[in-house]
Design a protein around this motif. Structure first.
Motif, short mmCIF file in Angstrom:
data_model
loop_
_atom_site.label_atom_id
_atom_site.label_comp_id
_atom_site.label_asym_id
_atom_site.label_seq_id
_atom_site.Cartn_x
_atom_site.Cartn_y
_atom_site.Cartn_z
N TRP A 97 0.85 3.90 -6.54
CA TRP A 97 1.05 2.45 -6.65
C TRP A 97 -0.22 1.65 -6.87
O TRP A 97 -0.17 0.51 -7.33
CB TRP A 97 1.70 1.92 -5.36
CG TRP A 97 2.97 2.58 -5.00
CD1 TRP A 97 4.21 2.29 -5.51
CD2 TRP A 97 3.15 3.64 -4.06
NE1 TRP A 97 5.14 3.11 -4.94
CE2 TRP A 97 4.53 3.94 -4.05
CE3 TRP A 97 2.29 4.35 -3.22
CZ2 TRP A 97 5.05 4.94 -3.23
CZ3 TRP A 97 2.82 5.33 -2.41
CH2 TRP A 97 4.19 5.62 -2.43
N VAL A 98 -1.34 2.24 -6.47
CA VAL A 98 -2.59 1.47 -6.35
C VAL A 98 -3.72 2.14 -7.13
O VAL A 98 -3.81 3.37 -7.18
CB VAL A 98 -2.99 1.35 -4.85
CG1 VAL A 98 -4.35 0.68 -4.69
CG2 VAL A 98 -1.92 0.59 -4.08
N LEU A 119 4.06 -3.82 -2.43
CA LEU A 119 2.84 -3.41 -3.13
C LEU A 119 1.59 -3.98 -2.45
O LEU A 119 0.53 -3.37 -2.49
CB LEU A 119 2.89 -3.84 -4.60
CG LEU A 119 3.92 -3.05 -5.43
CD1 LEU A 119 4.14 -3.70 -6.79
CD2 LEU A 119 3.47 -1.59 -5.59
N PRO A 144 -2.56 -3.40 -7.36
CA PRO A 144 -1.33 -2.65 -7.63
C PRO A 144 -1.32 -2.29 -9.12
O PRO A 144 -1.77 -3.08 -9.96
CB PRO A 144 -0.20 -3.64 -7.29
CG PRO A 144 -0.82 -4.98 -7.46
CD PRO A 144 -2.29 -4.84 -7.19
N LYS A 145 -0.82 -1.11 -9.45
CA LYS A 145 -0.74 -0.72 -10.87
C LYS A 145 0.23 -1.61 -11.64
O LYS A 145 0.03 -1.87 -12.83
CB LYS A 145 -0.32 0.75 -10.99
CG LYS A 145 -1.41 1.72 -10.53
CD LYS A 145 -0.96 3.16 -10.67
CE LYS A 145 -2.12 4.11 -10.40
NZ LYS A 145 -1.71 5.53 -10.46
N GLU A 146 1.26 -2.08 -10.95
CA GLU A 146 2.23 -2.98 -11.59
C GLU A 146 1.59 -4.35 -11.82
O GLU A 146 0.89 -4.86 -10.95
CB GLU A 146 3.45 -3.11 -10.67
CG GLU A 146 4.53 -4.02 -11.20
CD GLU A 146 5.72 -4.10 -10.25
OE1 GLU A 146 6.14 -3.05 -9.72
OE2 GLU A 146 6.19 -5.22 -10.01
N LYS A 203 0.97 -1.61 0.21
CA LYS A 203 0.36 -0.41 -0.38
C LYS A 203 -1.13 -0.63 -0.65
O LYS A 203 -1.95 0.27 -0.48
CB LYS A 203 1.08 0.00 -1.67
CG LYS A 203 2.49 0.51 -1.45
CD LYS A 203 2.47 1.82 -0.70
CE LYS A 203 3.86 2.33 -0.38
NZ LYS A 203 3.83 3.45 0.59
N VAL A 204 -1.48 -1.84 -1.10
CA VAL A 204 -2.90 -2.16 -1.32
C VAL A 204 -3.67 -2.03 0.00
O VAL A 204 -4.75 -1.43 0.05
CB VAL A 204 -3.06 -3.57 -1.92
CG1 VAL A 204 -4.49 -4.09 -1.74
CG2 VAL A 204 -2.66 -3.58 -3.39
N ASN A 234 8.44 -7.44 -4.57
CA ASN A 234 7.16 -6.77 -4.85
C ASN A 234 6.18 -6.77 -3.67
O ASN A 234 5.09 -6.22 -3.79
CB ASN A 234 6.50 -7.37 -6.11
CG ASN A 234 6.18 -8.85 -5.96
OD1 ASN A 234 6.06 -9.36 -4.85
ND2 ASN A 234 6.03 -9.55 -7.08
N SER A 235 6.56 -7.37 -2.54
CA SER A 235 5.60 -7.50 -1.43
C SER A 235 5.20 -6.13 -0.85
O SER A 235 4.13 -6.01 -0.26
CB SER A 235 6.16 -8.40 -0.33
OG SER A 235 7.37 -7.88 0.16
#
Ligand code: AMP
Ligand code: ZN
Length: 113
Positions: A24-25, A60, A43-45, A63-64, A57-58
């Protein structure tokens, strides 16, 4: 987002010095470091800014911050660090893909300017 600088970095179309990556990151060294250790964690997105975070999306952002903790271990940042998100024009955001500055290895002043 074809013309996004950080999306191009994630895709490897623009070179970067990777410090961490998972599903993800992606994290890489800032090209204009403001501290002896200065990474950009994203985030990659493609998400434009913190103002675009929502219930979809929170995760992500979580994940960060999981990645930040991993990077802190990997880079031996036991003395501490600072995570900064600049959002929008008044927040000083210059790249329109949400990113978190991870600054360390010096005593960081507070409050910021
Ligand atoms: P901000 O001002 O919060 O939008 O942060 C954008 C950051 O991206 C700045 O600290 C820049 O130095 C950094 N930056 C811009 N282009 C690159 C690049 N190609 N590789 C690494 N960092 C970059
Ligand atoms: Zn992007």
């Amino acid at each position: 987002m074809n013309d996004c600088l950080f999306c191009k970095i994630v895709k490897g179309e623009i070179p970067s010095t990777k410090v961490y990556e998972n599903e993800w990151v992606y994290a890489f060294l800032d090209i204009d470091p403001q501290a002896p250790f200065h990474a950009i964690v994203i985030p990659k997105e493609h998400i434009k800014s913190a103002a675009e975070i929502n219930g979809e999306n929170s995760f992500l952002v979580a994940k960060v911050f999981e990645a930040v903790a991993e990077i802190a271990k990997q880079e031996n940042l036991q003395k501490g660090f600072r995570v900064v998100n600049n959002c929008g024009e008044d927040g000083g955001q210059t790249v329109g893909h949400i990113h978190f500055h991870l600054l360390a290895r010096r005593n960081l002043s507070w409050p910021p300017g």
